[in-house]
Scaffold this active site. Structure first.
Site, mmCIF file in Angstrom:
data_model
loop_
_atom_site.group_PDB
_atom_site.id
_atom_site.type_symbol
_atom_site.label_atom_id
_atom_site.label_comp_id
_atom_site.label_asym_id
_atom_site.label_seq_id
_atom_site.Cartn_x
_atom_site.Cartn_y
_atom_site.Cartn_z
ATOM 1 N N GLN A 296 -15.067 1.340 4.217
ATOM 2 C CA GLN A 296 -14.418 0.041 4.039
ATOM 3 C C GLN A 296 -14.264 -0.648 5.390
ATOM 4 O O GLN A 296 -13.208 -0.587 6.011
ATOM 5 C CB GLN A 296 -13.048 0.270 3.383
ATOM 6 C CG GLN A 296 -12.275 -0.968 3.059
ATOM 7 C CD GLN A 296 -12.748 -1.626 1.798
ATOM 8 O OE1 GLN A 296 -13.250 -0.987 0.902
ATOM 9 N NE2 GLN A 296 -12.581 -2.924 1.720
ATOM 10 N N PHE A 297 -15.326 -1.314 5.859
ATOM 11 C CA PHE A 297 -15.248 -1.953 7.173
ATOM 12 C C PHE A 297 -14.199 -3.052 7.212
ATOM 13 O O PHE A 297 -13.660 -3.369 8.271
ATOM 14 C CB PHE A 297 -16.619 -2.482 7.620
ATOM 15 C CG PHE A 297 -17.003 -3.810 7.050
ATOM 16 C CD1 PHE A 297 -16.708 -4.980 7.735
ATOM 17 C CD2 PHE A 297 -17.666 -3.908 5.836
ATOM 18 C CE1 PHE A 297 -17.067 -6.215 7.219
ATOM 19 C CE2 PHE A 297 -18.021 -5.130 5.315
ATOM 20 C CZ PHE A 297 -17.725 -6.296 6.004
ATOM 21 N N THR A 298 -13.846 -3.616 6.064
ATOM 22 C CA THR A 298 -12.876 -4.711 6.060
ATOM 23 C C THR A 298 -11.468 -4.259 6.446
ATOM 24 O O THR A 298 -10.598 -5.105 6.670
ATOM 25 C CB THR A 298 -12.844 -5.428 4.696
ATOM 26 O OG1 THR A 298 -12.447 -4.515 3.692
ATOM 27 C CG2 THR A 298 -14.210 -6.022 4.356
#
Length: 144
Positions: A77-79
């Site tokens: 989950q890069f966000t």
């Protein structure tokens, strides 16, 4: 210095689908874990995060995944490194690029499996649909 970031949610069930296909699914009690990687994260941090997730006592009756052999669903989950302090559009400058992040998320999964965990995953870089039933709700943010 940045920290590997994770959001651990206690679940009764969780699943990830990509293009309508279920690529990972667990039935709980267990944890759905969103993992974010920043630029200076290391395999050592990934191992620390795996140990923390395996031993974190947030399942029913203050038990951990290791206590009851509970499964984990780990999703990149890069966000988690989105910065929305300025303006209305988040920036992702703190998120590590895929070639850095993917091996480190894989390392978290590998280390969990070495510890004896049952781990399902999403698909790195894909447009994923994550569904879950958060039990509690109970959610913890970790930084290692």
């Amino acid at each position: 210095m940045g920290a590997m970031r994770a959001v651990a949610q206690r679940v009764t069930e969780a699943a990830v689908t990509v293009d309508g296909e279920t690529v990972g699914k667990i039935t709980g009690p267990g944890l759905c874990v969103l993992v974010g990687v920043t630029h200076d994260d290391t395999p050592e941090k990934a191992a620390q995060l795996a140990r923390k997730l395996w031993s974190l006592r947030i399942l029913p009756d203050e038990r951990s995944c290791s206590d009851i052999d509970a499964p984990l669903l780990v999703v990149s989950q890069f966000t988690l490194y989105g910065d929305a302090r300025k303006g209305r559009r988040p920036t992702w400058n703190a998120a590590a690029p895929g070639p850095v992040a993917e091996p480190l998320v894989d390392e978290v999964v590998a280390r969990l499996r070495e510890l004896g965990a049952t781990v399902e995953t999403g698909r790195f870089g894909a447009s994923m649909k994550v569904s879950l039933v958060n039990d509690g709700p109970f959610t913890v943010v970790l930084e290692i």
